[in-house]
Write an enzyme that holds these catalytic residues in place. Structure first.
Site, PDB file in Angstrom:
ATOM      1  N   HIS A  69       0.816  -1.247   0.121  1.00 22.69           N
ATOM      2  CA  HIS A  69       0.197  -0.001   0.134  1.00 22.69           C
ATOM      3  C   HIS A  69       0.766   1.249   0.024  1.00 22.69           C
ATOM      4  O   HIS A  69       0.756   2.124  -0.737  1.00 22.69           O
ATOM      5  CB  HIS A  69      -0.964   0.114   1.112  1.00 22.69           C
ATOM      6  CG  HIS A  69      -1.604   1.116   1.297  1.00 22.69           C
ATOM      7  ND1 HIS A  69      -3.039   1.199   1.079  1.00 22.69           N
ATOM      8  CD2 HIS A  69      -1.536   2.182   1.829  1.00 22.69           C
ATOM      9  CE1 HIS A  69      -3.598   2.486   1.184  1.00 22.69           C
ATOM     10  NE2 HIS A  69      -2.667   3.226   1.772  1.00 22.69           N
ATOM     11  N   GLU A  70       1.837   1.307   0.890  1.00 27.34           N
ATOM     12  CA  GLU A  70       2.624   2.569   1.213  1.00 27.34           C
ATOM     13  C   GLU A  70       3.597   2.579  -0.158  1.00 27.34           C
ATOM     14  O   GLU A  70       3.905   3.629  -0.532  1.00 27.34           O
ATOM     15  CB  GLU A  70       3.533   2.703   2.318  1.00 27.34           C
ATOM     16  CG  GLU A  70       2.752   2.537   3.652  1.00 27.34           C
ATOM     17  CD  GLU A  70       1.601   4.011   3.487  1.00 27.34           C
ATOM     18  OE1 GLU A  70       2.005   4.843   3.070  1.00 27.34           O
ATOM     19  OE2 GLU A  70       0.579   3.631   4.329  1.00 27.34           O
ATOM     20  N   HIS A 119       1.783   4.341  -3.034  1.00 27.22           N
ATOM     21  CA  HIS A 119       1.750   5.864  -2.730  1.00 27.22           C
ATOM     22  C   HIS A 119       3.191   6.368  -3.321  1.00 27.22           C
ATOM     23  O   HIS A 119       3.249   7.463  -3.990  1.00 27.22           O
ATOM     24  CB  HIS A 119       1.920   6.215  -1.025  1.00 27.22           C
ATOM     25  CG  HIS A 119       0.489   6.298  -0.681  1.00 27.22           C
ATOM     26  ND1 HIS A 119      -0.760   7.039  -1.069  1.00 27.22           N
ATOM     27  CD2 HIS A 119      -0.324   5.846   0.438  1.00 27.22           C
ATOM     28  CE1 HIS A 119      -1.900   6.904  -0.615  1.00 27.22           C
ATOM     29  NE2 HIS A 119      -1.500   6.209   0.508  1.00 27.22           N
ATOM     30  N   HIS A 174       3.274   6.840  -6.709  1.00 30.96           N
ATOM     31  CA  HIS A 174       2.788   7.950  -7.345  1.00 30.96           C
ATOM     32  C   HIS A 174       3.318   9.174  -7.237  1.00 30.96           C
ATOM     33  O   HIS A 174       3.512  10.150  -8.126  1.00 30.96           O
ATOM     34  CB  HIS A 174       1.404   8.046  -6.251  1.00 30.96           C
ATOM     35  CG  HIS A 174       0.315   8.951  -6.868  1.00 30.96           C
ATOM     36  ND1 HIS A 174      -0.754   9.172  -5.940  1.00 30.96           N
ATOM     37  CD2 HIS A 174       0.274   9.449  -8.089  1.00 30.96           C
ATOM     38  CE1 HIS A 174      -1.567   9.825  -6.682  1.00 30.96           C
ATOM     39  NE2 HIS A 174      -0.961  10.168  -7.885  1.00 30.96           N
TER      40      HIS A 174
END
Length: 691
Positions: free
Chosen positions: A479-480, A483, A486
């Site tokens: 998940h991190e 990010h 991104h």
């Protein structure tokens, strides 16, 4: 200390390899004088943009404003990183001292009459200026930034608005420091085999390492002392496996009562004042409550839209949770254990039910998820999807010995940025998991490559032993990193539009979507290997994981949705005075019928998403909103028949991961998926879709 640039390492170029600061030279006392110079420099830049005699244009106003304040931005990123990940009493004192001045500078900037007049003049003529799509997006976002910061308020209202924002900055800082104080001060010492009953080796090793790091010696028990801290990666497995109901209760009550203790770290009055001031902030903007103000600049757009989503989930989730509770109570009775089921019991009996129903337990799974192998899985997926490679740079020192630095290269071999990964829990680090930037990607005459950080809080393995992740820990890692991608893949002109600086109910799309690759058999067969034997995860274990994928989802969904509902309710109040948060929380949960044995993800007294800053205030719903987007978006790979389909991956890169805030998020999603998102895949993914 003198603010002389020659004697302050914060005011020098970041000369360490690949553009990191020289962390070894930085001390807490360097920040105040460095900020003094950076603030003065930015004020001069803003005044100069506003005072220029030329008529306002995009180039001389918007582009110039986007380039301004780079020293200040650099310091703020560095200061925030160290305060969150490697704090100290001196750094916390600097945080408290600088919170209000930094907020005051932000208010001064966005209430600057001369600068806003130029921005507003360009905004009025925007359709006739021949701006590119990205230039128009920057203009619209910057104009809205000014409006939402009070640029259109009267003089008296602006003065009060600045006071409110300054006080909120102080309170947000104190709230986060209070949570950290409670987390740091708590330790449940397990001394002897009776205290360790039921704990598998990986929990014992992590607890022994936690004791060693805190200098706690045993009293002669087996293996010496073991300590349970409030790190999620340690307390959750303790609650899952400990046979000692009394110790589970102690740990649970400490975990959920963070921020609720009389004394220096009491967050009850702080949270109440924050809610009071946020409502005043909203009223100054003409809104009835803070939620209306916050949601005006989101994809959802309104409280009604948010409740519409949460309501679709709440009752089905409660129904699923009730069935799960029946199974847990049946397990308790079969073992001769006394009812009722308590909140500190749920994970313990859920693990027993999962073992009985699916022949699956976490102790069997974790040996196949050593941290180092899962990091390589991240990098492999990023390479196959986006052509990235990650080159370990052990010679580059970060702010702590455990932190790793990687040079990120594109498919052409050229540098794309730096990735900094900080995976372990520490007493000087706040809880949770997050991504932040030391530098955003941008061009606009500067060609800045991004420096992106991932922070996790995994319980470190014992000396000489690997850190083993749970399936949920591995999901958090992915998940991190979503990010992080991104930020790393951002390819925009202007810093304001870079990376994750998007609408908050869009920001979780790239992160939650990347979680899908972690659970794919193709990825697991390659990277999930037993840390001792190197054997790949067995097919039968993969089958068990797949069969148990929806197990306990009612519980998890209720806990998340309850937190989102309490958040929205607290920020929907129209009273001038904020509520006493503990009583308000209890009343709200009673009204919604939260089962007593379930609890919620975050109580208001330690809800840092809401009160250590404002980015998720009235916005905790965003994870579910983004889940609607990502569950639908991932189906594009499923439909292509290849989870690494190059055509779909390229479209994902262009429309989502690299575009930052350069396009409206609904348009970005449609550009990727070819239509608006559908809710059904999310409901199906949580097992809540009625047949």
């Amino acid at each position: 200390m003198s603010p002389n640039p020659a004697s302050n390492p914060l005011l020098q170029d970041w000369a360490a390899p690949l553009g990191l600061p020289d962390f070894a030279q930085i001390q807490a006392q360097h920040f105040a004088p460095a900020f003094e110079i950076a603030l003065a420099q930015h004020r001069a830049e803003v005044d100069a943009i506003a005072a220029q005699p030329e008529a306002p244009s995009f180039a001389n106003t918007l582009a110039s404003f986007d380039r301004s304040g780079r020293l200040l931005t650099r310091l703020e990123h560095l200061f925030g990183t160290l305060a969150a990940s490697a704090t100290s009493p001196e750094l916390q004192a600097a945080q408290r001292a600088l919170a209000a001045p930094l907020a005051a500078h932000s208010s001064w900037t966005y209430m600057h009459a001369g600068l806003f007049a130029r921005v507003a003049a360009i905004f009025r003529e925007r359709q006739s200026l021949g701006l590119s799509a990205q230039e128009l997006r920057l203009l619209e976002r910057v104009h809205l930034d000014f409006v939402r910061a009070g640029a259109q308020l009267g003089a008296a209202e602006q003065r009060r608005y600045a006071e409110v924002m300054g006080r909120l900055a102080e309170l947000n800082t104190q709230f986060g420091q209070n949570v950290l104080a409670d987390e740091t001060s708590y330790q449940l010492v397990l001394d002897g085999e009776a205290d360790l009953a039921g704990l598998p080796d990986f929990v014992r090793q992590a607890a022994a390492q936690a004791a060693a790091e805190r200098g706690i010696a045993g009293k002669g028990g087996v293996g010496g002392a073991h300590v349970i801290t409030l790190s999620r990666s340690l307390i959750v497995p303790f609650l899952t496996f400990s046979e000692r109901r009394d110790l589970r209760q102690q740990a649970w009550e400490a975990w959920v009562s963070r921020g609720e203790h009389a004394g220096a770290s009491d967050n009850r009055v702080i949270a109440q004042e924050i809610l009071t001031l946020r409502n005043e902030q909203a009223r100054l903007h003409g809104h009835a409550c803070y939620a209306d103000y916050a949601l005006a600049d989101t994809m959802a757009g309104s409280r009604q839209a948010v409740l519409g989503l949460l309501d679709q989930v709440w009752e089905p989730a409660k129904a699923a949770c009730a069935l799960e509770q029946e199974a847990l109570e049946a397990m308790m009775q079969s073992l001769g254990h006394a009812l009722p089921l308590q909140a500190w019991d749920w994970r313990f009996y859920a693990e027993k039910v999962r073992k009985a129903k699916y022949d699956l337990d976490e102790a069997e799974v974790k040996p196949y998820f050593p941290l180092d192998a899962m990091v390589q899985a991240l990098f492999d997926c990023a390479g196959r999807l986006f052509g990235l490679s990650f080159v370990d740079q052990p010679g580059i020192k970060a702010y702590h010995p455990d932190v790793k630095v990687y040079e990120v290269r594109g498919a052409d071999g050229q540098a794309r940025g730096l990735f900094v990964q900080d995976n372990f829990a520490r007493s000087i680090k706040r809880s949770g998991a997050w991504m932040n930037a030391l530098r955003w990607q941008a061009r606009n005459g500067l060609d800045c490559l991004p420096i992106i950080l991932n922070n996790n809080n995994f319980a470190k393995g014992a000396a000489g032993e690997p850190t083993l992740l749970s399936f949920d820990d591995a999901r958090t890692l992915f998940h991190e990193f979503g990010h992080g991608l991104h930020g790393l893949l951002s390819d925009v002109e202007f810093e304001r539009l870079s990376g994750t600086q998007v609408l908050r109910d869009f920001v979780e799309l790239p992160s939650q979507m990347f979680e899908h690759w972690m659970a794919e058999p193709e990825v697991l067969k390659k990277h999930a290997r037993h840390y001792k034997t190197g054997a790949p995860i067995p097919e039968e274990l993969l089958a068990k994981l797949k069969a148990a994928a929806l197990f306990n989802q009612g519980y998890e969904t209720v806990r998340y949705t309850a937190s989102a509902l309490v958040d929205l309710a607290a920020h929907s109040l129209t009273d001038a005075q904020g509520p006493e948060v503990v009583a308000f929380e209890a009343q709200t949960l009673a009204a919604y019928g939260l089962p007593a044995a379930v609890g919620l993800n975050h109580r208001l007294t330690h809800f840092q998403h809401l009160f250590s800053g404002s980015s998720y205030a009235a916005g905790y719903y965003v994870y579910m909103w983004a889940e609607v987007l990502e569950m639908d978006a991932y189906q594009a790979f499923v439909e292509a028949g290849n989870i690494f389909d190059p055509v779909v991956a390229q479209r994902l890169l262009e429309t989502i991961y690299s575009s930052g805030n350069s396009r409206e998020p609904g348009e970005a999603f449609r550009a990727f998926r070819g239509r608006d998102p559908q809710v059904a895949p999310m409901l199906k993914g949580r097992g809540l879709l009625q047949n």
